[in-house]
Write a protein that holds these residues in place. Structure first.
Motif, PDB file in Angstrom:
ATOM      1  N   VAL A 209       5.157 -21.860  21.763  1.00 39.85           N
ATOM      2  CA  VAL A 209       4.208 -21.822  20.696  1.00 39.85           C
ATOM      3  C   VAL A 209       2.966 -21.063  21.810  1.00 39.85           C
ATOM      4  O   VAL A 209       2.239 -20.759  21.003  1.00 39.85           O
ATOM      5  CB  VAL A 209       3.521 -23.874  21.022  1.00 39.85           C
ATOM      6  CG1 VAL A 209       4.144 -24.510  19.934  1.00 39.85           C
ATOM      7  CG2 VAL A 209       4.111 -23.873  21.918  1.00 39.85           C
ATOM      8  N   ALA A 210       3.390 -20.508  23.067  1.00 40.98           N
ATOM      9  CA  ALA A 210       2.444 -19.565  23.979  1.00 40.98           C
ATOM     10  C   ALA A 210       2.671 -19.274  24.694  1.00 40.98           C
ATOM     11  O   ALA A 210       3.650 -19.405  24.988  1.00 40.98           O
ATOM     12  CB  ALA A 210       1.322 -20.291  23.950  1.00 40.98           C
ATOM     13  N   THR A 211       2.445 -17.272  24.915  1.00 34.64           N
ATOM     14  CA  THR A 211       2.510 -16.777  26.320  1.00 34.64           C
ATOM     15  C   THR A 211       1.566 -16.739  26.966  1.00 34.64           C
ATOM     16  O   THR A 211       0.167 -16.514  26.441  1.00 34.64           O
ATOM     17  CB  THR A 211       3.493 -15.952  25.925  1.00 34.64           C
ATOM     18  OG1 THR A 211       4.504 -16.199  24.870  1.00 34.64           O
ATOM     19  CG2 THR A 211       3.473 -15.008  27.592  1.00 34.64           C
ATOM     20  N   ILE A 212       1.734 -16.931  28.908  1.00 37.97           N
ATOM     21  CA  ILE A 212       0.654 -16.523  29.156  1.00 37.97           C
ATOM     22  C   ILE A 212       1.327 -15.178  29.792  1.00 37.97           C
ATOM     23  O   ILE A 212       2.177 -15.721  30.583  1.00 37.97           O
ATOM     24  CB  ILE A 212       0.443 -17.459  30.425  1.00 37.97           C
ATOM     25  CG1 ILE A 212       0.051 -19.096  29.370  1.00 37.97           C
ATOM     26  CG2 ILE A 212      -0.125 -16.904  31.371  1.00 37.97           C
ATOM     27  CD1 ILE A 212      -0.531 -19.921  30.309  1.00 37.97           C
ATOM     28  N   VAL A 213       1.083 -13.946  30.574  1.00 42.08           N
ATOM     29  CA  VAL A 213       1.247 -13.350  31.681  1.00 42.08           C
ATOM     30  C   VAL A 213       0.591 -12.864  32.674  1.00 42.08           C
ATOM     31  O   VAL A 213      -0.684 -12.558  31.954  1.00 42.08           O
ATOM     32  CB  VAL A 213       1.595 -11.349  30.657  1.00 42.08           C
ATOM     33  CG1 VAL A 213       2.063 -10.516  31.656  1.00 42.08           C
ATOM     34  CG2 VAL A 213       3.131 -11.950  29.292  1.00 42.08           C
ATOM     35  N   MET A 214       0.848 -13.212  33.608  1.00 40.78           N
ATOM     36  CA  MET A 214      -0.315 -13.029  34.477  1.00 40.78           C
ATOM     37  C   MET A 214       0.392 -11.795  35.629  1.00 40.78           C
ATOM     38  O   MET A 214       1.545 -11.709  35.604  1.00 40.78           O
ATOM     39  CB  MET A 214      -0.344 -13.866  36.108  1.00 40.78           C
ATOM     40  CG  MET A 214      -0.885 -15.408  35.117  1.00 40.78           C
ATOM     41  SD  MET A 214       0.325 -16.645  36.254  1.00 40.78           S
ATOM     42  CE  MET A 214       1.510 -16.880  35.918  1.00 40.78           C
ATOM     43  N   TYR A 215      -0.776 -10.614  35.304  1.00 38.10           N
ATOM     44  CA  TYR A 215      -0.269  -9.651  36.547  1.00 38.10           C
ATOM     45  C   TYR A 215      -0.492  -9.632  37.839  1.00 38.10           C
ATOM     46  O   TYR A 215      -1.687 -10.062  38.360  1.00 38.10           O
ATOM     47  CB  TYR A 215      -1.535  -8.615  36.284  1.00 38.10           C
ATOM     48  CG  TYR A 215      -1.295  -7.875  34.638  1.00 38.10           C
ATOM     49  CD1 TYR A 215      -0.570  -7.720  34.109  1.00 38.10           C
ATOM     50  CD2 TYR A 215      -1.797  -8.644  33.481  1.00 38.10           C
ATOM     51  CE1 TYR A 215       0.104  -6.997  32.689  1.00 38.10           C
ATOM     52  CE2 TYR A 215      -2.181  -8.398  32.212  1.00 38.10           C
ATOM     53  CZ  TYR A 215      -0.939  -7.995  32.200  1.00 38.10           C
ATOM     54  OH  TYR A 215      -0.858  -7.405  30.225  1.00 38.10           O
ATOM     55  N   LEU A 216       0.247  -9.622  38.634  1.00 40.95           N
ATOM     56  CA  LEU A 216       0.769  -9.610  40.012  1.00 40.95           C
ATOM     57  C   LEU A 216       0.484  -8.783  40.522  1.00 40.95           C
ATOM     58  O   LEU A 216       0.550  -8.486  41.685  1.00 40.95           O
ATOM     59  CB  LEU A 216       1.741 -10.132  40.443  1.00 40.95           C
ATOM     60  CG  LEU A 216       2.529 -11.604  39.555  1.00 40.95           C
ATOM     61  CD1 LEU A 216       3.448 -12.166  40.380  1.00 40.95           C
ATOM     62  CD2 LEU A 216       0.743 -12.518  40.277  1.00 40.95           C
ATOM     63  N   SER A 217       0.122  -7.127  40.220  1.00 38.05           N
ATOM     64  CA  SER A 217      -0.003  -6.230  40.596  1.00 38.05           C
ATOM     65  C   SER A 217      -0.962  -5.116  40.393  1.00 38.05           C
ATOM     66  O   SER A 217      -1.057  -5.469  38.846  1.00 38.05           O
ATOM     67  CB  SER A 217       1.142  -5.583  41.222  1.00 38.05           C
ATOM     68  OG  SER A 217       2.074  -4.697  40.265  1.00 38.05           O
ATOM     69  N   VAL A 242      -3.180 -12.420  30.312  1.00 44.03           N
ATOM     70  CA  VAL A 242      -3.017 -12.425  28.992  1.00 44.03           C
ATOM     71  C   VAL A 242      -2.655 -13.357  28.626  1.00 44.03           C
ATOM     72  O   VAL A 242      -1.080 -13.578  28.731  1.00 44.03           O
ATOM     73  CB  VAL A 242      -2.865 -10.684  28.441  1.00 44.03           C
ATOM     74  CG1 VAL A 242      -1.645 -10.978  28.423  1.00 44.03           C
ATOM     75  CG2 VAL A 242      -3.390 -11.083  26.816  1.00 44.03           C
ATOM     76  N   PHE A 243      -3.145 -14.591  27.672  1.00 43.82           N
ATOM     77  CA  PHE A 243      -2.621 -15.491  26.597  1.00 43.82           C
ATOM     78  C   PHE A 243      -2.523 -15.492  25.073  1.00 43.82           C
ATOM     79  O   PHE A 243      -2.930 -14.120  24.597  1.00 43.82           O
ATOM     80  CB  PHE A 243      -3.582 -16.638  27.236  1.00 43.82           C
ATOM     81  CG  PHE A 243      -3.685 -17.518  26.053  1.00 43.82           C
ATOM     82  CD1 PHE A 243      -2.303 -19.069  26.213  1.00 43.82           C
ATOM     83  CD2 PHE A 243      -4.313 -17.947  24.949  1.00 43.82           C
ATOM     84  CE1 PHE A 243      -2.449 -20.044  25.638  1.00 43.82           C
ATOM     85  CE2 PHE A 243      -3.988 -18.726  23.828  1.00 43.82           C
ATOM     86  CZ  PHE A 243      -2.724 -19.225  24.212  1.00 43.82           C
ATOM     87  N   PHE A 244      -1.720 -14.967  24.536  1.00 39.65           N
ATOM     88  CA  PHE A 244      -1.330 -15.232  23.403  1.00 39.65           C
ATOM     89  C   PHE A 244      -0.768 -16.316  23.050  1.00 39.65           C
ATOM     90  O   PHE A 244       0.241 -16.880  23.634  1.00 39.65           O
ATOM     91  CB  PHE A 244      -0.826 -13.545  22.743  1.00 39.65           C
ATOM     92  CG  PHE A 244       0.464 -13.799  23.306  1.00 39.65           C
ATOM     93  CD1 PHE A 244       1.987 -13.919  22.648  1.00 39.65           C
ATOM     94  CD2 PHE A 244       0.382 -12.822  25.036  1.00 39.65           C
ATOM     95  CE1 PHE A 244       2.749 -13.109  23.485  1.00 39.65           C
ATOM     96  CE2 PHE A 244       1.590 -12.571  25.588  1.00 39.65           C
ATOM     97  CZ  PHE A 244       3.134 -12.543  24.486  1.00 39.65           C
ATOM     98  N   ALA A 245      -1.374 -16.476  21.618  1.00 39.91           N
ATOM     99  CA  ALA A 245       0.170 -18.102  20.771  1.00 39.91           C
ATOM    100  C   ALA A 245       0.459 -17.293  20.277  1.00 39.91           C
ATOM    101  O   ALA A 245       0.365 -16.048  19.086  1.00 39.91           O
ATOM    102  CB  ALA A 245      -1.476 -18.889  19.486  1.00 39.91           C
ATOM    103  N   ASN A 246       2.044 -18.044  20.494  1.00 43.54           N
ATOM    104  CA  ASN A 246       3.267 -17.168  19.221  1.00 43.54           C
ATOM    105  C   ASN A 246       3.286 -17.638  18.435  1.00 43.54           C
ATOM    106  O   ASN A 246       3.972 -17.347  17.198  1.00 43.54           O
ATOM    107  CB  ASN A 246       4.289 -17.242  19.900  1.00 43.54           C
ATOM    108  CG  ASN A 246       4.411 -16.565  21.739  1.00 43.54           C
ATOM    109  OD1 ASN A 246       4.182 -14.891  21.428  1.00 43.54           O
ATOM    110  ND2 ASN A 246       4.461 -17.571  22.319  1.00 43.54           N
TER     111      ASN A 246
END
Length: 282
Positions: A209-217, A242-246
């Motif tokens: 239902v949602a995704t979170i992409v975290m930038y480690l660099s 960045v969070f987005f609802a799928n």
């Protein structure tokens, strides 16, 4: 002072319009799109009014579905262990860019923790649901188990607080490394229930239902997370996410969430992805 309900706060002609269209079996989603077109009504008000009418007169009709959400009513979000900054919000599709999600030390520690477990990143096959290697995804990644270390558990608890979604309704973190030239071409994170392979994955916790992409660099050039259908590009910034609802408010996979990991032109990109499920993930 009496507070009007969402439905009662609308002009009489719009109350009538909602009830008439529900009676005609129009979907709440299509009705909300009409009501919010050109900024006529606020999205939350439209959804609330339609839902109120649906519950009163058509309780068997599918209505609003619970989904992860980031509270963007203020410019910062306080979690039990960190204050996160709200940098950008988009209502439809629901996208929120967040700053200060992870410290530099946490980013570096997660990269080091995953480094020796990196393998070529697969995709889910449409036919059987097995992991398959494809040319359109060229990163390397490590799949972590939920709560497998203190660091992983701490990050997952923070994400659960940010999205107001239980940690058990999430897959394990996936740490991904993109070298120069690596990319992930446009794709959806939600599973297509019409295909036999993805349908098997729905059995393990429902829809993503949602995704979170975290930038480690940080990345010298390239490597943006792009949303081609809406013309948005999010540049990687260490510690941001960045969070987005799928899915939309009614649980329907959102076609607007098509996204890609743009090719890294110079440098290296490392991210950690968290997929949130409809139910407890097993």
């Amino acid at each position: 002072m009496t507070t009007l309900s969402a439905l009662a706060s609308l002009p009489q002609e719009w109350q009538l319009w909602i009830n008439q269209n529900l009676a005609r079996a129009c979907t709440p989603r299509s009705m909300a799109e009409v009501m919010t077109r050109d900024g006529r009504f606020d999205q939350r008000l439209a959804h609330a009014a339609i839902e109120e009418a649906r519950r009163a007169r058509f309780p068997d009709m599918p209505g609003l579905q619970a989904r992860p959400e980031v509270n963007t009513s203020a410019n910062t979000i306080t979690t039990p262990d960190r204050t996160v900054n709200v940098l950008l919000t988009l209502k439809a599709p629901r996208i929120v860019l967040l700053g200060n999600v992870l410290s530099d030390e946490e980013c570096d520690a997660l990269v080091a923790y995953s480094e020796q477990r990196m393998l070529r990143s697969p995709v889910v096959g449409d036919a059987e649901g097995k992991n398959e290697i494809h040319a359109y995804r060229t990163s390397r990644g490590a799949m972590l188990q939920r709560g497998e270390s203190e660091l992983v558990g701490r990050i997952e608890a923070r994400l659960a607080a940010l999205t107001r979604w239980p940690a058990e309704r999430g897959e394990g973190l996936q740490v991904l490394r993109y070298e120069s030239g690596n990319e992930y071409r446009p794709h959806y994170d939600w599973f297509d229930p019409g295909l036999p392979g993805p349908r098997k994955h729905l059995e393990r916790g429902g829809q993503r239902v949602a995704t979170i992409v975290m930038y480690l660099s940080d990345v010298e050039r390239g490597g943006a997370t792009s949303f081609p259908n809406i013309g948005l590009e999010v540049q990687p910034k260490k510690g941001c996410a960045v969070f987005f609802a799928n899915v939309d408010a009614y649980g329907t996979p959102d076609q607007q969430t098509l996204h890609a990991g743009e090719p890294v032109v110079a440098g290296r990109k490392v991210i950690a992805t968290k997929w949130l499920r409809e139910r407890a993930y097993v």
